[in-house]
Design a protein around this motif. Structure first.
Motif, short mmCIF file in Angstrom:
data_model
loop_
_atom_site.label_atom_id
_atom_site.label_comp_id
_atom_site.label_asym_id
_atom_site.label_seq_id
_atom_site.Cartn_x
_atom_site.Cartn_y
_atom_site.Cartn_z
N GLU A 39 0.82 -1.08 0.03
CA GLU A 39 -0.05 -0.15 -0.03
C GLU A 39 0.99 1.36 -0.11
O GLU A 39 0.33 2.12 -0.70
CB GLU A 39 -0.92 0.08 1.18
CG GLU A 39 -1.91 0.98 1.30
CD GLU A 39 -2.85 0.82 2.32
OE1 GLU A 39 -3.21 2.00 3.05
OE2 GLU A 39 -3.35 -0.13 2.71
N THR A 40 2.03 1.14 0.61
CA THR A 40 2.85 2.58 0.73
C THR A 40 4.20 2.34 0.06
O THR A 40 4.94 3.32 0.16
CB THR A 40 3.09 2.75 2.28
OG1 THR A 40 4.02 1.58 2.96
CG2 THR A 40 1.82 2.89 2.95
N THR A 41 4.43 1.18 -0.36
CA THR A 41 5.88 1.07 -1.25
C THR A 41 5.81 0.50 -2.56
O THR A 41 4.99 -0.13 -2.80
CB THR A 41 6.84 0.29 -0.36
OG1 THR A 41 6.42 -1.06 -0.36
CG2 THR A 41 7.01 0.59 1.20
N LEU A 42 6.98 0.74 -3.44
CA LEU A 42 7.03 0.12 -4.78
C LEU A 42 8.21 -0.35 -4.69
O LEU A 42 9.21 0.37 -4.28
CB LEU A 42 6.44 1.26 -5.69
CG LEU A 42 6.39 0.47 -7.18
CD1 LEU A 42 5.42 -0.30 -7.39
CD2 LEU A 42 6.36 1.73 -8.18
N ALA A 43 8.49 -1.59 -5.29
CA ALA A 43 9.93 -2.41 -5.50
C ALA A 43 10.01 -2.60 -7.00
O ALA A 43 9.06 -3.20 -7.49
CB ALA A 43 10.30 -3.22 -4.49
N PHE A 44 11.12 -2.07 -7.72
CA PHE A 44 11.28 -2.34 -8.95
C PHE A 44 12.89 -2.72 -9.14
O PHE A 44 13.63 -1.95 -8.59
CB PHE A 44 10.64 -1.32 -9.79
CG PHE A 44 11.20 -0.11 -9.57
CD1 PHE A 44 12.34 0.79 -10.23
CD2 PHE A 44 10.36 0.82 -8.64
CE1 PHE A 44 12.35 1.83 -9.75
CE2 PHE A 44 10.72 1.91 -8.41
CZ PHE A 44 11.78 2.62 -8.94
N PRO A 52 23.97 -8.79 -9.37
CA PRO A 52 23.28 -9.44 -9.94
C PRO A 52 21.74 -9.16 -9.56
O PRO A 52 20.71 -9.34 -10.38
CB PRO A 52 23.75 -10.86 -9.77
CG PRO A 52 25.17 -10.69 -9.43
CD PRO A 52 25.31 -9.39 -8.73
N THR A 53 21.77 -8.79 -8.28
CA THR A 53 20.22 -8.26 -7.87
C THR A 53 20.44 -7.05 -7.44
O THR A 53 21.33 -6.53 -6.68
CB THR A 53 19.74 -9.08 -6.76
OG1 THR A 53 19.53 -10.52 -7.04
CG2 THR A 53 18.41 -8.48 -6.15
N HIS A 54 19.74 -6.04 -8.18
CA HIS A 54 19.49 -4.61 -7.80
C HIS A 54 18.24 -4.32 -8.13
O HIS A 54 17.79 -3.98 -9.02
CB HIS A 54 20.53 -3.91 -8.68
CG HIS A 54 20.93 -2.31 -8.41
ND1 HIS A 54 21.78 -1.66 -8.94
CD2 HIS A 54 20.09 -1.79 -7.48
CE1 HIS A 54 21.77 -0.59 -8.51
NE2 HIS A 54 21.11 -0.20 -7.38
N VAL A 55 17.57 -4.08 -6.86
CA VAL A 55 16.17 -3.68 -6.76
C VAL A 55 16.26 -2.04 -5.86
O VAL A 55 16.93 -2.06 -4.96
CB VAL A 55 15.30 -4.67 -6.26
CG1 VAL A 55 13.94 -4.15 -5.54
CG2 VAL A 55 15.46 -5.94 -6.84
N LEU A 56 15.20 -1.34 -6.47
CA LEU A 56 14.88 -0.01 -5.45
C LEU A 56 13.79 -0.01 -5.01
O LEU A 56 12.78 -0.59 -5.58
CB LEU A 56 14.81 1.07 -6.73
CG LEU A 56 16.19 1.54 -7.58
CD1 LEU A 56 15.95 2.53 -8.48
CD2 LEU A 56 17.50 1.57 -6.63
N VAL A 57 13.62 0.20 -3.62
CA VAL A 57 12.43 0.14 -2.96
C VAL A 57 12.09 1.93 -2.53
O VAL A 57 12.78 2.51 -2.08
CB VAL A 57 12.50 -0.55 -1.45
CG1 VAL A 57 11.25 -0.71 -0.94
CG2 VAL A 57 12.87 -1.96 -1.92
N ILE A 58 11.00 2.25 -2.93
CA ILE A 58 10.40 3.53 -2.89
C ILE A 58 9.22 3.91 -1.98
O ILE A 58 8.51 2.90 -2.23
CB ILE A 58 10.46 4.37 -4.17
CG1 ILE A 58 9.41 3.94 -4.81
CG2 ILE A 58 11.61 4.39 -5.07
CD1 ILE A 58 8.96 4.42 -6.08
N VAL A 87 12.04 -7.96 -0.06
CA VAL A 87 12.54 -8.00 -1.50
C VAL A 87 13.78 -9.17 -1.26
O VAL A 87 13.76 -9.93 -1.94
CB VAL A 87 12.87 -6.80 -2.02
CG1 VAL A 87 13.78 -7.03 -3.14
CG2 VAL A 87 11.67 -5.95 -2.52
N ALA A 88 14.62 -8.77 -0.50
CA ALA A 88 15.85 -9.66 -0.18
C ALA A 88 15.41 -11.11 0.04
O ALA A 88 15.82 -11.99 -0.59
CB ALA A 88 16.45 -9.20 1.04
#
Length: 128
Positions: A39-44, A52-58, A87-88
């Motif tokens: 509801e409050t975050t987005l990870a992409f 190899p894994t690089h995700v942004l959480v906003i 995400v991890a």
């Protein structure tokens, strides 16, 4: 991805910024490879991965950096950290690094609070 306008905090901060890349991703105006949404975050996935894994959480609310997010919306800051851990786990990372860059001199290029979730290879210390 949500296309609903995001609520603002009581003092009006956190309102979407039409010029902000990440606000436009939250609004569905720019595509992203979303790996998790609450509801409050987005990870992409980062478009220029540094591991190899690089995700942004906003946070879905706009705040220019982690310090301003924590000051204005501490629960949203906590939600970002919780989502980063989720995400991890989802990415099956046993070891990973969370990075908040604050200010251009620290490497921040998008001025919307975000944490980088990096893993999938050894990460040296100190970072470059």
């Amino acid at each position: 991805m949500s296309t609903e306008p995001q609520a603002t905090t009581a003092d009006g901060s956190g309102a979407p910024d039409a010029d902000c890349l990440f606000c436009r991703i939250v609004a569905g105006q720019i595509p992203a490879t979303v790996v998790r949404e609450t509801e409050t975050t987005l990870a992409f996935r980062d478009i220029n991965p540094q591991a190899p894994t690089h995700v942004l959480v906003i946070p879905k609310l706009h705040h220019p950096d982690a310090a301003s997010l924590a000051a204005a919306a501490p629960q949203a800051a906590a939600d970002v950290l919780a989502a980063a851990g989720e995400v991890a786990a989802q990415e099956e990372l046993e070891s990973y690094r969370l990075v908040f860059n604050t200010g251009a001199g620290a490497g921040q290029t998008v001025f919307h609070a975000h944490v980088h979730v990096l893993g999938g290879r050894g990460l040296q210390w100190p970072p470059g």
